[in-house]
Design a protein around this motif. Structure first.
Motif, PDB file in Angstrom:
ATOM      1  N   ALA A 109     -25.497 -29.706 -10.263  1.00  0.00           N
ATOM      2  CA  ALA A 109     -26.719 -29.894  -9.489  1.00  0.00           C
ATOM      3  C   ALA A 109     -27.774 -28.878  -9.948  1.00  0.00           C
ATOM      4  O   ALA A 109     -28.484 -28.289  -9.134  1.00  0.00           O
ATOM      5  CB  ALA A 109     -26.416 -29.744  -8.000  1.00  0.00           C
ATOM      6  N   VAL A 122     -30.522 -29.928 -15.414  1.00  0.00           N
ATOM      7  CA  VAL A 122     -30.249 -31.163 -16.151  1.00  0.00           C
ATOM      8  C   VAL A 122     -29.753 -32.244 -15.189  1.00  0.00           C
ATOM      9  O   VAL A 122     -30.162 -33.414 -15.273  1.00  0.00           O
ATOM     10  CB  VAL A 122     -29.236 -30.890 -17.289  1.00  0.00           C
ATOM     11  CG1 VAL A 122     -28.727 -32.182 -17.896  1.00  0.00           C
ATOM     12  CG2 VAL A 122     -29.890 -30.012 -18.348  1.00  0.00           C
ATOM     13  N   SER A 143     -22.770 -30.532  -6.115  1.00  0.00           N
ATOM     14  CA  SER A 143     -22.936 -29.106  -6.413  1.00  0.00           C
ATOM     15  C   SER A 143     -21.601 -28.440  -6.096  1.00  0.00           C
ATOM     16  O   SER A 143     -21.147 -28.506  -4.947  1.00  0.00           O
ATOM     17  CB  SER A 143     -24.048 -28.540  -5.522  1.00  0.00           C
ATOM     18  OG  SER A 143     -23.900 -27.154  -5.325  1.00  0.00           O
ATOM     19  N   SER A 159     -20.619 -25.460  -5.400  1.00  0.00           N
ATOM     20  CA  SER A 159     -20.612 -24.574  -4.221  1.00  0.00           C
ATOM     21  C   SER A 159     -21.215 -25.265  -3.006  1.00  0.00           C
ATOM     22  O   SER A 159     -21.130 -24.755  -1.892  1.00  0.00           O
ATOM     23  CB  SER A 159     -21.434 -23.314  -4.521  1.00  0.00           C
ATOM     24  OG  SER A 159     -22.793 -23.686  -4.693  1.00  0.00           O
ATOM     25  N   ARG A 206     -26.680 -25.806  -3.772  1.00  0.00           N
ATOM     26  CA  ARG A 206     -27.946 -26.321  -4.329  1.00  0.00           C
ATOM     27  C   ARG A 206     -28.419 -27.596  -3.658  1.00  0.00           C
ATOM     28  O   ARG A 206     -29.593 -27.947  -3.755  1.00  0.00           O
ATOM     29  CB  ARG A 206     -27.774 -26.599  -5.818  1.00  0.00           C
ATOM     30  CG  ARG A 206     -27.424 -25.357  -6.562  1.00  0.00           C
ATOM     31  CD  ARG A 206     -27.806 -25.436  -7.992  1.00  0.00           C
ATOM     32  NE  ARG A 206     -27.223 -24.272  -8.651  1.00  0.00           N
ATOM     33  CZ  ARG A 206     -27.752 -23.669  -9.674  1.00  0.00           C
ATOM     34  NH1 ARG A 206     -28.864 -24.106 -10.212  1.00  0.00           N
ATOM     35  NH2 ARG A 206     -27.157 -22.615 -10.212  1.00  0.00           N
ATOM     36  N   GLU A 259     -23.322 -18.721 -21.943  1.00  0.00           N
ATOM     37  CA  GLU A 259     -22.719 -20.014 -22.309  1.00  0.00           C
ATOM     38  C   GLU A 259     -22.658 -20.162 -23.831  1.00  0.00           C
ATOM     39  O   GLU A 259     -21.617 -20.468 -24.395  1.00  0.00           O
ATOM     40  CB  GLU A 259     -23.541 -21.170 -21.734  1.00  0.00           C
ATOM     41  CG  GLU A 259     -23.023 -22.534 -22.210  1.00  0.00           C
ATOM     42  CD  GLU A 259     -23.889 -23.728 -21.771  1.00  0.00           C
ATOM     43  OE1 GLU A 259     -25.085 -23.543 -21.475  1.00  0.00           O
ATOM     44  OE2 GLU A 259     -23.347 -24.848 -21.762  1.00  0.00           O
TER      45      GLU A 259
HETATM   46  N1  LIG Z   1     -31.964 -26.984 -18.888  1.00  0.00           N
HETATM   47  C1  LIG Z   1     -32.255 -27.421 -20.096  1.00  0.00           C
HETATM   48  O1  LIG Z   1     -33.433 -27.608 -20.439  1.00  0.00           O
HETATM   49  C2  LIG Z   1     -31.178 -27.688 -21.091  1.00  0.00           C
HETATM   50  C3  LIG Z   1     -29.843 -27.556 -20.756  1.00  0.00           C
HETATM   51  N2  LIG Z   1     -28.887 -27.869 -21.695  1.00  0.00           N
HETATM   52  C4  LIG Z   1     -27.458 -27.767 -21.350  1.00  0.00           C
HETATM   53  O2  LIG Z   1     -27.157 -28.642 -20.258  1.00  0.00           O
HETATM   54  C5  LIG Z   1     -26.116 -28.076 -19.440  1.00  0.00           C
HETATM   55  C6  LIG Z   1     -26.625 -27.956 -18.000  1.00  0.00           C
HETATM   56  O3  LIG Z   1     -27.742 -27.087 -18.019  1.00  0.00           O
HETATM   57  P1  LIG Z   1     -28.588 -26.744 -16.710  1.00  0.00           P
HETATM   58  O4  LIG Z   1     -28.569 -27.888 -15.788  1.00  0.00           O
HETATM   59  O5  LIG Z   1     -29.888 -26.193 -17.176  1.00  0.00           O
HETATM   60  O6  LIG Z   1     -27.710 -25.554 -16.109  1.00  0.00           O
HETATM   61  P2  LIG Z   1     -27.803 -24.884 -14.684  1.00  0.00           P
HETATM   62  O7  LIG Z   1     -27.504 -23.446 -14.828  1.00  0.00           O
HETATM   63  O8  LIG Z   1     -29.078 -25.274 -14.012  1.00  0.00           O
HETATM   64  O9  LIG Z   1     -26.565 -25.591 -13.940  1.00  0.00           O
HETATM   65  C7  LIG Z   1     -26.293 -25.261 -12.647  1.00  0.00           C
HETATM   66  C8  LIG Z   1     -25.105 -26.078 -12.160  1.00  0.00           C
HETATM   67  O10 LIG Z   1     -23.915 -25.579 -12.795  1.00  0.00           O
HETATM   68  C9  LIG Z   1     -22.977 -25.207 -11.804  1.00  0.00           C
HETATM   69  N3  LIG Z   1     -22.204 -24.065 -12.291  1.00  0.00           N
HETATM   70  C10 LIG Z   1     -22.679 -22.937 -12.858  1.00  0.00           C
HETATM   71  N4  LIG Z   1     -21.659 -22.120 -13.177  1.00  0.00           N
HETATM   72  C11 LIG Z   1     -20.535 -22.748 -12.798  1.00  0.00           C
HETATM   73  C12 LIG Z   1     -19.156 -22.404 -12.852  1.00  0.00           C
HETATM   74  N5  LIG Z   1     -18.746 -21.258 -13.382  1.00  0.00           N
HETATM   75  N6  LIG Z   1     -18.262 -23.296 -12.388  1.00  0.00           N
HETATM   76  C13 LIG Z   1     -18.676 -24.465 -11.865  1.00  0.00           C
HETATM   77  N7  LIG Z   1     -19.968 -24.852 -11.782  1.00  0.00           N
HETATM   78  C14 LIG Z   1     -20.873 -23.993 -12.245  1.00  0.00           C
HETATM   79  C15 LIG Z   1     -23.825 -24.829 -10.595  1.00  0.00           C
HETATM   80  O11 LIG Z   1     -23.030 -24.921  -9.454  1.00  0.00           O
HETATM   81  P3  LIG Z   1     -23.629 -24.736  -7.979  1.00  0.00           P
HETATM   82  O12 LIG Z   1     -24.302 -26.045  -7.667  1.00  0.00           O
HETATM   83  O13 LIG Z   1     -22.424 -24.507  -7.164  1.00  0.00           O
HETATM   84  O14 LIG Z   1     -24.595 -23.597  -8.035  1.00  0.00           O
HETATM   85  C16 LIG Z   1     -24.909 -25.907 -10.670  1.00  0.00           C
HETATM   86  O15 LIG Z   1     -24.479 -27.135 -10.109  1.00  0.00           O
HETATM   87  C17 LIG Z   1     -25.789 -26.724 -20.078  1.00  0.00           C
HETATM   88  O16 LIG Z   1     -24.704 -26.883 -20.932  1.00  0.00           O
HETATM   89  C18 LIG Z   1     -27.045 -26.386 -20.874  1.00  0.00           C
HETATM   90  O17 LIG Z   1     -26.828 -25.539 -21.960  1.00  0.00           O
HETATM   91  C19 LIG Z   1     -29.230 -28.293 -22.961  1.00  0.00           C
HETATM   92  C20 LIG Z   1     -30.540 -28.402 -23.344  1.00  0.00           C
HETATM   93  C21 LIG Z   1     -31.615 -28.112 -22.436  1.00  0.00           C
END
Ligand SMILES: NC(=O)C1=CN([C@@H]2O[C@H](COP(=O)(O)OP(=O)(O)OC[C@H]3O[C@@H](n4cnc5c(N)ncnc54)[C@H](OP(=O)(O)O)[C@@H]3O)[C@@H](O)[C@H]2O)C=CC1
Ligand SMILES: CC(C)(CO)C(=O)C(=O)O
Length: 359
Positions: A8, A11, A30, A32, A35, A290
């Protein structure tokens, strides 16, 4: 179609907005639950910039809920959450239910294939080289979508499911998918780790000082050259496997709709158009946490397997480990679980095509 999105963040929100706008029915989970509290309370998801609109999206109460109510599932969170997310989702995946991983990282598609095989389940895993949308989450209900990519590479595990996987993704996201020759090609197509090594290493003090800095404008010629040199290493590894992958210049041009040029020039153009984005305001960013363990490390492994050393990638891991005072080679929980180091290049290529057979 009903799509269960595991994650959540930026992306997941951008993809959910795209799907809702296209008339599909996304449901967000999400891990946790934090979000999605406001969306669960009935507020709409608001997307701005490359997608504009306000969309009611459903929120799952559990991972089981997100998977069981969906026609297809998408994993959309950083690599350091993949093992957890896949272990949460796999017990609920049905025979034949497609699971998309975006972006795919560190052989997570194989990890899911093994979890499904252990349950005796056959379900196609669709790995994307990157994401549909980029951007940032600006509040619990809002996402700023920087771009919707024109082209996306995909492969499937097993690769025999590629035509169906391509057809599904086209139905959901439009005519923008390019079939690649197996999971290894996708493993060598996620360009974030190389891009972020150049961007973060050469702008680390801005991040550490919490500055607001334009990312595109700070991909200056030296940063661009480092990214292009990293790309040469990745392309040499792909060539050693006999695989065709996109170059980083093609990636920037197709992702951000700018004419092909050097990496720095394209980023300067993105900045001029107001689409250069912003760099991280903290060193605790996924650009390092990451991309170093889950991106650079697997590429180094593939380089070793093919005798095409990824010296700059390896140096990046060593430099970041020293700067952060921690050993990033120990922070990947997928590679040791899969034991891929024990395989030859040919064995890995075969496994990446077939996945694990159901037991
Ligand atoms: N944002 C961008 O523009 C781009 C992103 N990407 C890739 O896309 C993917 C997603 O990116 P993005 O959405 O920006 O990332 P975010 O950091 O915004 O993702 C957050 C989400 O990841 C969950 N999360 C984070 N850490 C953990 C963990 N240790 N265990 C379980 N869940 C976890 C969070 O959980 P919770 O809801 O509980 O907080 C939340 O739902 C990544 O691999 C990123 O590299 C690639 C290109 C561009
Ligand atoms: C802009 C950048 C480097 C990500 O930060 C990128 O290449 C992408 O989003 O695909």
């Amino acid at each position: 179609m009903r799509i269960g999105i595991i994650g959540a963040g930026a992306v997941a929100y951008g993809t959910a907005a795209f799907l809702a706008q296209a008339g599909h029915d996304p449901m967000l989970w999400s891990p946790s639950g934090k979000r999605t509290v406001e969306l669960a309370a009935g507020k709409p998801l608001v997307a701005k910039s490359a997608i504009n609109g306000s969309f009611p999206v459903r929120v799952a109460t559990s991972c089981a809920d997100a998977v069981e109510q969906a026609d297809a599932v998408m994993i959309a969170l950083p690599g350091y959450g993949h093992k957890f997310a896949l272990e949460a989702a796999a017990p609920h995946v049905r025979e034949g239910q497609p699971v998309i991983i975006s972006s795919h990282t560190s052989f997570s598609a194989l990890y899911l294939s093994r979890l499904l095989a252990a349950r005796g389940i056959r379900a196609p895993v669709i790995a994307w080289g990157t994401t549909l949308t980029t951007g940032s989450q600006t509040s619990l209900t809002e996402v700023n979508v920087n771009t919707v990519r024109e082209k996306l590479d995909l492969a499937t595990v097993p690769q025999s499911a590629i035509d169906d996987g391509h057809a599904l993704c086209t139905t959901l996201f439009g005519n923008r998918f390019v079939k690649r020759d197996g999971l290894l090609a996708i493993a060598l197509s996620n360009l974030n780790p190389q891009n972020h090594l150049g961007i973060a290493l050469l702008n680390l003090t801005r991040m550490e000082r919490g500055e607001q800095w334009g990312q595109g404008e700070n991909i200056t010629p030296t940063v661009g050259r480092l990214i292009e040199a990293l790309d040469e290493e990745r392309l040499a590894i792909a060539k050693a496997f006999g695989l065709s992958v996109r170059t980083v210049r093609e990636h920037f041009s197709l992702s951000f709709h700018v004419p092909m040029a050097g990496v720095s020039e394209m980023n300067q153009e993105m900045h001029r158009q107001g689409r250069g984005g912003f760099g991280p305001k903290t060193v605790n960013s996924r650009y390092i946490l990451e991309d170093v363990p889950f991106g650079l490390l697997p590429t180094v492994l593939l380089g070793r397997l093919t005798g095409s050393p990824a010296t700059l990638h390896e140096s990046g891991i060593a430099i970041f480990s020293a700067a952060y005072g921690r050993d990033f080679t120990q922070e990947n929980d997928l590679l040791p679980a899969l034991g891929l180091e024990q395989l030859s290049a040919a064995e890995l290529q075969r496994l990446a095509r077939t996945g694990y057979p159901p037991v």
